[in-house]
Design a protein around this motif. Sequence first.
Motif, PDB file in Angstrom:
ATOM      1  N   HIS A  94       0.829  -1.205   0.000  1.00  0.00           N
ATOM      2  CA  HIS A  94       0.000   0.000   0.000  1.00  0.00           C
ATOM      3  C   HIS A  94       0.864   1.256   0.000  1.00  0.00           C
ATOM      4  CE1 HIS A  94      -2.042   3.342   2.076  1.00  0.00           C
ATOM      5  NE2 HIS A  94      -3.068   2.986   1.333  1.00  0.00           N
ATOM      6  N   PHE A 110      -6.543   1.738 -11.145  1.00  0.00           N
ATOM      7  CA  PHE A 110      -6.555   0.290 -10.954  1.00  0.00           C
ATOM      8  C   PHE A 110      -6.759  -0.430 -12.283  1.00  0.00           C
ATOM      9  CE2 PHE A 110      -7.457  -3.845  -9.298  1.00  0.00           C
ATOM     10  CZ  PHE A 110      -6.886  -3.875  -8.031  1.00  0.00           C
ATOM     11  N   SER A 246      -2.815  -1.171  -4.546  1.00  0.00           N
ATOM     12  CA  SER A 246      -3.609  -1.690  -3.437  1.00  0.00           C
ATOM     13  C   SER A 246      -2.680  -2.364  -2.444  1.00  0.00           C
ATOM     14  CB  SER A 246      -4.636  -2.702  -3.972  1.00  0.00           C
ATOM     15  OG  SER A 246      -5.221  -3.455  -2.932  1.00  0.00           O
ATOM     16  N   SER A 250      -3.255  -8.124  -7.527  1.00  0.00           N
ATOM     17  CA  SER A 250      -4.419  -8.409  -8.360  1.00  0.00           C
ATOM     18  C   SER A 250      -4.332  -9.836  -8.905  1.00  0.00           C
ATOM     19  CB  SER A 250      -4.486  -7.427  -9.526  1.00  0.00           C
ATOM     20  OG  SER A 250      -5.452  -7.848 -10.474  1.00  0.00           O
TER      21      SER A 250
END
Length: 294
Positions: A94, A110, A246, A250
């Motif tokens: 993060h 994203f 994030s 992913s």
Amino acid sequence: MRFSADEPPPPIEDQLRRAMDGFTPTERKLARHVLDHYPVAALGSITALAKAADVSTPTVVRLVQKLGFKGYPDFQNCLRTEVEGMLASPLVKHDKWAGNAPDAHILNRFADQVVANLQATLAGLDPAEFDAIAALLADPERRIYALGGRITHAMAEYFVTLMRVVRPDVTLLSAMANTWPPALLDMAPGDVLLIFDIRRYENSVLQVAELAVEQGAEVVLITDRWLSPAARLARHRLVCHVEAPSAWDSTVPLLVLVETLLAAVQDLRWQDTESRLKRMEDLYEKVRFFRKFR
């Protein structure tokens, strides 16, 4: 070796395997030692590595220079950065993205990264490797087992749910150790274990892979670009780019590979799959599983 400045270099483990044919016998001996004890073997001093591999320190220098590094310190700095990436916690991931976040909305940021991941993943895949995996999964003489980690278990479960329709003898393995012996009891030489494992890699996944190899199974691994420790046991592997803005990586590229493998196996077995689909639809009809609108 030279790699594009726009793309991160492949893991050193991969670089060693690719360069193996160009090494001298002594350099191959060193490379095999590093691979057998990766990455720990190369985190110590050059003298310690040379002694452990039973080679000279000039051999170590020549090998890392053949990989494109200026010397052992340059090689080791790259390896340490790689290890830091492998072990990155959600907090570290993060902070990495938050510190460089552009002004675009998170949806755009994203999505842009996911598309870039997918493009990089597909660009790095060998179609022959993919086809060989599909052929293994389509072989009716082989049982198929699938396993994922804490995050990637969902990928394994999705794969098994649909692959059970395409063909019989497909089993989902749990991460709970007490379920492994009965699940692996019937695993025979030639059966296939499909593993999903991305950073931070889980000990349980590696343990199951080791048990499967002892049983004579073929391991197929879907992992990230840092490579799961199970890579050394895998006959085939597919490498995905998974970084995202994030705290978590992913799994979209993994999902695309799962669905593409399902489509490929379905095509290879279509006559049998079509028959199974028809029988399944009849069963759904008898139990009135789906709602009908009139």
